[in-house]
Design an enzyme around this catalytic site. Structure first.
Site: not given
Ligand code: NDP
Ligand code: 2IT
Length: 452
Positions: A130, A170
């Site tokens: 990460k 992420d």
């Molecule tokens: P984005 O940046 O696209 O979206 C994040 C969302 O979560 C936003 O709505 C944001 O709101 C909110 N958020 C972030 N931090 C906080 C906080 N401290 N409190 C409340 N809301 C918060 O990220 P992703 O959708 O990609 O990621 C979301 C989650 O999914 C994370 O935990 C990430 O690790 C996980 N994930 C992502 C993957 C991917 O492929 N992208 C794969 C697997 C897991 P705001 O705009 O206010 O910050």
């Molecule tokens: O938490 C996760 O699995 C991710 N943010 C995606 C990682 C990736 O390599 O696609």
């Protein structure tokens, strides 16, 4: 739990905390895995003697670096960049990059640790990593984000490569940021390779990578629900977050016949009792991904919706299915009790470690269908793995081909959880199942490769 396991976990955690002081998220993630796998360590003394757990919690390499950049007014800023290369036993390091003001070493290490087991579960050959920076893209211009990404990659490029370490997105890192990072990588290395995933479709990206995490969360929930003869049809779904994962979890829930009634960001949540539809979904995508606005604007646009400010979370809204898709520790014990009391039957995590240990205990005691992120959100990294395959083959698969593979992978992960997590009363403990299956695969590979 046996006397051995209890004593082993207490001693191990005391040492881990002393060696990694103050890293609360990392302690939390290790404690969860350790609690699941202690019986394996008891059953296989060669893993204990091989100090397999001690090796797994020590990253193979951690890079911490200065990221200087200039804003549009000419002012200089300095952020801290990270890449935690946790484990390469089963493949090149693989995992996302997070840009958020909260990023610190503890959060990077917890995410890299989780990623190692998640990637093992996907069935694909990927190690765990990460990275990120304590940079907040919110309110920054495209030019500022580009300069930041270029500065970040100017250091990171020496440590990554298509056979070494393959970053992706992420929180705070989506298509725009991957574009800037990839452009700078290509320029510095003079190579067009698959070193980053989540690339634009026209320049090496896989179809369905943007959708993969959210869709996978729903495919996994479908499998869990099917184990009790249930499905999405007619169910009410509560989702936190409004970013990449939340958006596509919402869309797939709708496509499967459910009603999605909430979305959120760190400022608050919207509740739309009429539910989202394709038109509202398109609006959310425009609002969040193009205008980069706040979710409260949804309630101004759609009078059927109310907005709850002050960082309010949606867990008090009555639902059948909850999909936490924002961030770690966003769902605590009280929220879990409320969900259970309101009749929720399934929680499928899209975020990494969104439920606190107390919340998980509440779900499991209530015998709710509950899956940890490392199982249910693995669809994202799985399709990243498919992107790597397509890049190596110089080929592109159709959305149908990728979707079929995503379905198969989520189903394989469900099978692994069932195999290792089914308890005597038939309840599937997905935490135990996912941790045990991931651990055994990585531990076996490490033992085969000698003392590394
Ligand atoms: P984005 O940046 O696209 O979206 C994040 C969302 O979560 C936003 O709505 C944001 O709101 C909110 N958020 C972030 N931090 C906080 C906080 N401290 N409190 C409340 N809301 C918060 O990220 P992703 O959708 O990609 O990621 C979301 C989650 O999914 C994370 O935990 C990430 O690790 C996980 N994930 C992502 C993957 C991917 O492929 N992208 C794969 C697997 C897991 P705001 O705009 O206010 O910050
Ligand atoms: O938490 C996760 O699995 C991710 N943010 C995606 C990682 C990736 O390599 O696609």
């Amino acid at each position: 739990m046996s006397v051995f396991s209890d004593r082993y976990i207490k001693t191990f955690m005391a040492e881990l905390q002393a060696r990694n002081p103050g890293e609360l998220e990392f302690h939390q993630a290790v404690n969860e895995v350790l609690t699941s796998v202690a019986p394996c360590l008891e059953a296989y003394p060669y893993l204990l003697d091989g100090k397999i757990m001690e090796r797994m919690v020590e990253a193979e390499r951690i890079i911490i670096f200065r990221v200087p950049w200039m804003d549009d007014s000419g002012a200089v800023h300095v952020n801290r960049g990270y890449r935690v290369q946790m484990n390469s036993a089963i493949g090149p390091y693989k995992g996302g990059i997070r840009f958020h003001s909260s990023v610190n070493l503890s959060i990077m290490k917890f995410l890299a640790f989780e990623q190692t087991f998640k990637n093992a579960l996907t069935t694909l050959p990927m190690g765990g990593a990460k990275g990120g920076a304590d940079f907040n893209p919110r309110g920054k211009s495209d030019a500022e984000v580009m300069r930041f990404c270029q500065s970040f990659m100017t250091e990171l490029h020496r440590h990554i490569g298509q056979d070494t370490d393959v970053p992706a997105g992420d929180i705070g890192v989506g298509g725009r940021e991957i574009g800037y990072l990839f452009g700078q990588y290509k320029r510095l290395r003079d190579e067009f390779s698959g070193t980053l995933t989540g690339k634009g479709f026209a320049w090496g990206g896989s179809s369905l990578r943007p959708e993969a995490t959210g869709y996978g969360v729903c495919y996994f929930a479908q499998q869990m629900l099917a184990s009790r003869g249930e499905g999405f049809e007619g169910k009410t779904v509560v989702i936190s977050g409004s970013g990449n994962v939340a958006q596509y979890a919402a869309r797939k829930s709708m496509q499967l016949g459910a009603k999605v009634v909430t979305l959120s960001d760190s400022d608050g949540y919207i509740y739309d009792p009429d539910g989202l539809d394709e038109e509202k979904f398109a609006y959310v995508q425009q609002l969040k991904n193009v205008a980069r606005g706040r979710i409260k604007e949804y309630a101004s646009k759609y009078p059927s919706a109310s907005y709850y400010p002050g960082g309010a979370k949606p867990w008090g809204v009555k639902c059948d299915i909850a999909l936490p898709c924002a961030t770690q520790n966003e769902l605590d014990g009280d929220s879990a009790r409320t969900l259970v009391a309101n009749g929720c039957i399934c929680v499928s995590e899209g975020a990494n470690m969104p439920s606190t240990p107390e919340a998980i205990a509440v779900f499991q005691q209530a015998r709710l269908l509950y899956s940890p992120g490392k199982a249910s959100n693995a669809g994202g990294v799985a399709v990243s793995g498919l992107e790597m395959s397509q890049n190596s083959m110089r080929q592109k698969w159709t959305p149908e081909e990728v979707d079929a593979q995503l379905h198969r992978i989520m189903s394989d992960i469900h099978d692994s959880c069932t195999k290792y997590g089914t308890e005597p009363d038939g309840y599937i403990n997905y935490v135990k199942g996912a941790n045990t299956a991931g651990f055994l695969k990585v531990a076996g590979a490490m033992m085969d490769q000698g003392l590394v």
